[in-house]
Design a protein around this motif. Structure first.
Motif, mmCIF file in Angstrom:
data_model
loop_
_atom_site.group_PDB
_atom_site.id
_atom_site.type_symbol
_atom_site.label_atom_id
_atom_site.label_comp_id
_atom_site.label_asym_id
_atom_site.label_seq_id
_atom_site.Cartn_x
_atom_site.Cartn_y
_atom_site.Cartn_z
ATOM 1 N N GLN A 62 0.825 -1.204 0.000
ATOM 2 C CA GLN A 62 0.000 0.000 0.000
ATOM 3 C C GLN A 62 0.864 1.260 0.000
ATOM 4 O OE1 GLN A 62 -3.183 0.159 -0.489
ATOM 5 N NE2 GLN A 62 -3.236 2.382 -0.326
ATOM 6 N N ASN A 63 1.960 1.225 0.735
ATOM 7 C CA ASN A 63 2.877 2.368 0.758
ATOM 8 C C ASN A 63 3.489 2.613 -0.626
ATOM 9 O OD1 ASN A 63 2.456 2.924 3.467
ATOM 10 N ND2 ASN A 63 4.159 1.637 4.147
ATOM 11 N N ILE A 64 3.805 1.503 -1.324
ATOM 12 C CA ILE A 64 4.322 1.632 -2.692
ATOM 13 C C ILE A 64 3.254 2.255 -3.587
ATOM 14 C CG2 ILE A 64 5.138 0.365 -4.713
ATOM 15 C CD1 ILE A 64 6.241 -1.743 -2.774
ATOM 16 N N SER A 65 2.013 1.816 -3.405
ATOM 17 C CA SER A 65 0.914 2.355 -4.196
ATOM 18 C C SER A 65 0.760 3.852 -3.963
ATOM 19 C CB SER A 65 -0.397 1.646 -3.833
ATOM 20 O OG SER A 65 -0.312 0.270 -4.099
ATOM 21 N N LEU A 66 0.943 4.273 -2.718
ATOM 22 C CA LEU A 66 0.837 5.698 -2.395
ATOM 23 C C LEU A 66 1.925 6.499 -3.098
ATOM 24 C CD1 LEU A 66 -0.024 5.521 1.416
ATOM 25 C CD2 LEU A 66 -1.564 6.119 -0.464
ATOM 26 N N SER A 67 3.124 5.893 -3.202
ATOM 27 C CA SER A 67 4.210 6.604 -3.892
ATOM 28 C C SER A 67 3.906 6.750 -5.379
ATOM 29 C CB SER A 67 5.544 5.864 -3.696
ATOM 30 O OG SER A 67 5.536 4.616 -4.363
ATOM 31 N N LEU A 155 -11.627 -1.595 -12.523
ATOM 32 C CA LEU A 155 -12.144 -0.450 -11.758
ATOM 33 C C LEU A 155 -11.155 0.024 -10.701
ATOM 34 C CD1 LEU A 155 -15.850 -1.573 -11.248
ATOM 35 C CD2 LEU A 155 -14.957 0.079 -12.903
ATOM 36 N N SER A 156 -10.391 -0.911 -10.130
ATOM 37 C CA SER A 156 -9.470 -0.538 -9.061
ATOM 38 C C SER A 156 -8.219 0.131 -9.624
ATOM 39 C CB SER A 156 -9.067 -1.776 -8.249
ATOM 40 O OG SER A 156 -8.449 -2.724 -9.070
ATOM 41 N N GLU A 157 -7.520 0.857 -8.754
ATOM 42 C CA GLU A 157 -6.303 1.560 -9.168
ATOM 43 C C GLU A 157 -5.205 0.596 -9.565
ATOM 44 O OE1 GLU A 157 -3.008 3.922 -6.636
ATOM 45 O OE2 GLU A 157 -4.938 4.935 -6.748
ATOM 46 N N LYS A 158 -5.110 -0.507 -8.828
ATOM 47 C CA LYS A 158 -4.054 -1.489 -9.111
ATOM 48 C C LYS A 158 -4.625 -2.886 -9.012
ATOM 49 C CE LYS A 158 -2.294 -2.072 -4.387
ATOM 50 N NZ LYS A 158 -3.348 -1.306 -3.715
ATOM 51 N N THR A 159 -3.965 -3.825 -9.686
ATOM 52 C CA THR A 159 -4.339 -5.236 -9.618
ATOM 53 C C THR A 159 -3.093 -6.054 -9.299
ATOM 54 O OG1 THR A 159 -6.050 -4.919 -11.290
ATOM 55 C CG2 THR A 159 -5.351 -7.178 -10.860
ATOM 56 N N ILE A 160 -3.184 -6.877 -8.251
ATOM 57 C CA ILE A 160 -2.083 -7.771 -7.906
ATOM 58 C C ILE A 160 -2.349 -9.104 -8.589
ATOM 59 C CG2 ILE A 160 -0.828 -8.927 -6.045
ATOM 60 C CD1 ILE A 160 -1.675 -6.663 -4.188
ATOM 61 N N LEU A 161 -1.521 -9.445 -9.556
ATOM 62 C CA LEU A 161 -1.704 -10.680 -10.317
ATOM 63 C C LEU A 161 -1.095 -11.870 -9.576
ATOM 64 C CD1 LEU A 161 -0.834 -9.413 -13.925
ATOM 65 C CD2 LEU A 161 -3.100 -9.661 -12.880
ATOM 66 N N PRO A 162 -1.567 -13.088 -9.860
ATOM 67 C CA PRO A 162 -0.958 -14.278 -9.268
ATOM 68 C C PRO A 162 0.519 -14.387 -9.642
ATOM 69 C CG PRO A 162 -3.088 -14.823 -10.229
ATOM 70 C CD PRO A 162 -2.766 -13.420 -10.670
ATOM 71 N N PRO A 163 1.326 -15.022 -8.782
ATOM 72 C CA PRO A 163 2.771 -15.118 -9.036
ATOM 73 C C PRO A 163 3.112 -15.855 -10.319
ATOM 74 C CG PRO A 163 2.116 -16.558 -7.222
ATOM 75 C CD PRO A 163 0.933 -15.700 -7.536
ATOM 76 N N SER A 164 4.286 -15.538 -10.838
ATOM 77 C CA SER A 164 4.729 -16.147 -12.094
ATOM 78 C C SER A 164 6.249 -16.306 -12.102
ATOM 79 C CB SER A 164 4.311 -15.272 -13.280
ATOM 80 O OG SER A 164 4.801 -15.787 -14.511
ATOM 81 N N ILE A 165 6.711 -17.313 -12.830
ATOM 82 C CA ILE A 165 8.139 -17.431 -13.118
ATOM 83 C C ILE A 165 8.468 -16.460 -14.246
ATOM 84 C CG2 ILE A 165 9.973 -18.950 -13.975
ATOM 85 C CD1 ILE A 165 8.424 -21.317 -12.844
ATOM 86 N N VAL A 166 9.579 -15.758 -14.121
ATOM 87 C CA VAL A 166 10.044 -14.856 -15.166
ATOM 88 C C VAL A 166 11.434 -15.296 -15.605
ATOM 89 C CG1 VAL A 166 10.887 -12.515 -15.628
ATOM 90 C CG2 VAL A 166 8.696 -12.842 -14.504
ATOM 91 N N THR A 167 11.638 -15.405 -16.912
ATOM 92 C CA THR A 167 12.967 -15.685 -17.448
ATOM 93 C C THR A 167 13.539 -14.376 -17.963
ATOM 94 O OG1 THR A 167 12.276 -17.901 -18.108
ATOM 95 C CG2 THR A 167 14.322 -17.069 -19.057
#
Length: 253
Positions: A62-67, A155-167
């Motif tokens: 939430q603090n990151i979102s505020l920034s 509708l929301s300001e941010k969306t937290i997506l499910p975790p993923s592997i990133v290459t």
């Protein structure tokens, strides 16, 4: 006479044995009750600790979102993200802000802005074509280029997506939670800001909260049946998967 002695001996042994048997039963019952209560206490303490830990992570996010929200007052940043200003100096200005946000928060692995009109991705230190970025530079296993290209603003300001592997760069694997911003305060964005949270960092923070050395923290993606631990990702199957589907619990001892 012998029969009488035998009966007397048996009666005597019964009088001696019965209290011993009852004592053993009481001891066993007490042990099972204590063991059950102990396990329940550990479970309750672990649950409370996990709730505190998750609350702390929510507050950090939430603090990151505020920034990010505060950037709505920065017209140059907002216009550049919108694609209104695309001069090199403007993009450099935005990258400087992204670097500052990342450096101030260890939880953030990286931040990128997907500018859909020009099909460009701005990171804190470079510019890529969208196809190059999402297929080579930062390839999400669960979110391909088409996913990001078609991503619609909820509708929301941010969306937290499910975790993923990133290459990363075709070889380095990371475990990431993408947070997607499609609005800054009341201003909707034509483009998207993707902030990647480091799962390894989140799990390492759990060491400050856990009740016992034997407890572990995992993040589960039940949609893709993946279980994320520190520096690893395993297939989520069997009884644990069924329990998570039923209870949506993230606690595992």
């Amino acid at each position: 006479m012998n029969n009488l002695k035998s009966h007397s001996f048996i009666r005597l042994m019964s009088l001696i044995s019965l209290p011993a048997i009852f004592s053993c039963l009481i001891l066993f019952s007490s042990f099972f009750i204590y063991n059950s209560n102990y396990k329940e206490t550990i479970k309750n303490n672990s649950t409370i600790t996990l709730e505190h830990f998750c609350r702390h992570q929510d507050e950090t996010t939430q603090n990151i979102s505020l920034s990010i929200s505060a950037l709505s007052e920065d017209k140059r940043f907002f216009d550049t993200v919108e694609g209104v200003l695309t001069e090199t100096a403007d993009i450099t200005y935005v990258q400087k802000i992204l670097r500052k946000i990342k450096l101030n928060t260890a939880l953030i692995d990286s931040i990128a802005i997907f500018e859909k009109t020009s099909q460009s991705v701005y990171t804190n230190n470079n510019i890529y074509t969208a196809d190059e970025y999402f297929s080579t530079r930062f390839n999400y296993e669960n979110y391909n280029y088409e996913f990001w290209a078609d991503y619609k603003a909820p509708l929301s300001e941010k969306t937290i997506l499910p975790p993923s592997i990133v290459t990363e760069n075709g070889e380095n694997k990371k475990y990431i939670i993408p947070v997607v911003f499609t609005r800054i305060n009341d201003k909707h964005l034509k483009n998207i800001i993707i902030m990647n949270l480091d799962i390894n960092y989140i799990i390492s923070q759990y060491d400050n909260y856990k009740v016992s050395d034997g407890s572990s923290f995992y993040l589960a993606n039940t949609r893709t049946k993946q279980l994320f631990g520190k520096d690893k990702c395993e297939e989520l199957t069997g009884e644990l998967y069924e329990q998570l589907e039923e209870n949506t619990s993230n606690l595992k001892n």
